[in-house]
Design a protein around this motif. Structure first.
Motif, PDB file in Angstrom:
ATOM      1  N   SER A   1      28.300  -8.416 -55.021  1.00  0.00           N
ATOM      2  CA  SER A   1      26.925  -8.132 -54.594  1.00  0.00           C
ATOM      3  C   SER A   1      26.026  -9.314 -54.920  1.00  0.00           C
ATOM      4  O   SER A   1      26.449 -10.269 -55.570  1.00  0.00           O
ATOM      5  CB  SER A   1      26.341  -6.950 -55.377  1.00  0.00           C
TER       6      SER A   1
ATOM      7  N   GLN B   1      17.207  -5.962 -42.706  1.00  0.00           N
ATOM      8  CA  GLN B   1      18.576  -5.848 -43.213  1.00  0.00           C
ATOM      9  C   GLN B   1      19.074  -7.257 -43.516  1.00  0.00           C
ATOM     10  O   GLN B   1      18.740  -8.196 -42.790  1.00  0.00           O
ATOM     11  CB  GLN B   1      19.469  -5.232 -42.147  1.00  0.00           C
TER      12      GLN B   1
ATOM     13  N   ASP C   1      24.288  -7.562 -47.864  1.00  0.00           N
ATOM     14  CA  ASP C   1      24.565  -6.163 -48.188  1.00  0.00           C
ATOM     15  C   ASP C   1      25.924  -5.688 -47.689  1.00  0.00           C
ATOM     16  O   ASP C   1      26.323  -4.553 -47.968  1.00  0.00           O
ATOM     17  CB  ASP C   1      23.447  -5.249 -47.678  1.00  0.00           C
TER      18      ASP C   1
END
Ligand code: UTP
Length: 416
Positions: free
Chosen positions: A287, A364, A368
């Protein structure tokens, strides 16, 4: 119920009747355009995004652990040559495509034209598009191939970008070797959760973040198109980094031999980048985590070889295998909130360009998708060789600074 009445009902329900402020003054076609646009807005989604961001969603409970990375400078020439050879083989066999993300708004630069047209003061001047094109042209010569170039635009800048490429005769790249595709948009909300008008007949919508690249590729059937072309890896990068190394056999070789489906280049953060998010594992998954989650102790932590464990940051230079693109296209990515300057029509119908951010924009982000993979390859590179972004006329990522880095790198690579 007729269309107008449905729209009024909808806007009333969501307290957005200001959208029809100029409706009665519009010609018939523009009335239709506005009504159709409103009927296509997903109000429930917007409201839930607005409400969600009124809460703090910074994954405060997640367990953060290091995400291992490879340092380019620590690889021996012998090891490097093995990976480079593999990467070169893939490129020479037509296995690489490049996607340039050019759907952003470039609000910080405040330009009226797409960011890719921005001219850097090289001698002669070159636009950001031309610089990226030349990098690809050099690679095509070196590897005796033609790397297909995909360019993601937005509904706002798509037509003008295509006209620009026609005018410039595709910088000699060959129209058949360039594919444009448009990303999606979302309306912005002002700080009172109201929609704003871009034109008397148009609600302001803006591109919904570079993470939309995956679903847009799929919408256009481009993942299949890539497969048919025999493409194995796709490099994805931004338009504004003039040192972006779009064609890097080492990066591709490391990813391929290491059996990774996703790879990302990083640099080690410096004093100016204290607030940047860093690569780490969040609950075991690769991440990027907020610097707020990195304590001073974690920040100073090094492994047994002296490598910092929580200092690698994203430079928007990613590599995806075709298989991984398919998976990413089906991920429902979360949204991030940004406060951005967006022009709007005021009550008198006058276009206003705000001096400070006036809207919430929901975006967005590509990163991710990383938690959907058990492992991603991180290659930490030298910032002065690969990172010269142009973001704003003030601060650290200015056109002048980027040019200085670009010219230094050119001089150094000539010297060898
Ligand atoms: P930035 O995050 O710097 O955004 O984009 P931006 O829109 O260019 O500029 P600001 O923040 O409004 O000043 C990084 C890269 O991602 C692309 C941009 O074109 C740039 O190459 N991008 C960004 C998209 O393609 N689509 C988007 O919706 C957002």
């Amino acid at each position: 119920m007729n269309k107008y009445r449905s729209v009024v009902k909808l806007l009333r329900k969501y307290n957005q009747e200001q959208v029809l402020a100029f409706y009665n003054t519009l010609p018939k076609e523009e009335k239709e355009l506005l009504l159709d646009q409103v009927l296509n807005i997903d109000f429930e989604k917007l409201i839930s995004l607005y409400n969600e961001f009124q809460k703090d969603v910074s994954y405060t409970d997640a367990v953060i652990t290091p995400l291992e990375h490879v340092e380019e400078t620590k690889l021996s020439s012998y090891i490097k040559s093995k990976y480079i050879k593999k990467g070169e083989e893939i490129i020479e066999n037509g296995g690489l495509a490049v996607i340039t993300l050019a759907g952003g708004q470039g609000t910080r630069l405040g330009l009226s034209l797409p960011k890719g047209f921005f001219e850097v003061e090289t001698n002669p001047k070159k636009s950001l598009f031309q610089i990226q094109c030349e990098t690809l042209q050099m690679a095509n010569i070196k590897y005796n191939t033609v790397i297909h170039w995909y360019i993601m635009t937005s509904p706002d800048n798509d037509s003008i970008t295509k006209v620009y490429f026609e005018d410039k005769k595709y910088f000699g790249y060959g129209k058949e070797n360039v594919t444009f595709f448009k990303q999606d948009t979302l309306p912005v909300l002002d700080f009172n959760s109201k929609l704003i008008l871009d034109k008397a007949y148009k609600v302001k919508e803006v591109s919904n973040g570079n993470g939309d690249v995956f679903s847009s590729l799929q919408r256009y059937g481009l993942i299949e198109d890539m497969e048919k072309k025999g493409i194995k890896y796709v490099f994805i990068g931004g338009i504004d980094n003039i040192l972006l190394k779009t064609v890097d056999p080492l990066f591709i070789g490391l990813c391929d031999i290491g059996n990774c489906k996703v790879a990302s280049k990083t640099i080690t953060k410096n004093e100016n980048e204290k607030d940047e998010w860093v690569f780490a594992r969040r609950d075991g998954k690769p991440s990027i985590v907020s610097s707020k989650r990195i304590t001073k102790e974690m920040e100073d932590k090094k492994d047994e070889n002296g490598k910092y464990l929580y200092k690698e940051i994203n430079i928007l230079a990613h590599l995806f295998s075709i298989d991984s693109l398919k998976l990413c296209a089906n991920i429902d990515l979360p949204y991030h909130l940004a406060e951005k300057k967006n022009d709007y029509l005021n009550d008198e119908g006058v276009k206003i360009m705000p001096k400070s951010p006036n809207t919430y924009k929901y975006e967005q982000f590509i990163f991710d998708v990383f938690p959907y993979f058990d492992n991603i390859l991180l290659l930490s590179v030298k910032r002065e060789r690969e990172f010269a972004p142009i973001k704003s006329f003030t601060g650290i990522h200015t056109p002048e600074r980027a040019l200085e880095l670009y010219l230094n790198e050119r001089r150094n690579s000539i010297k060898g």
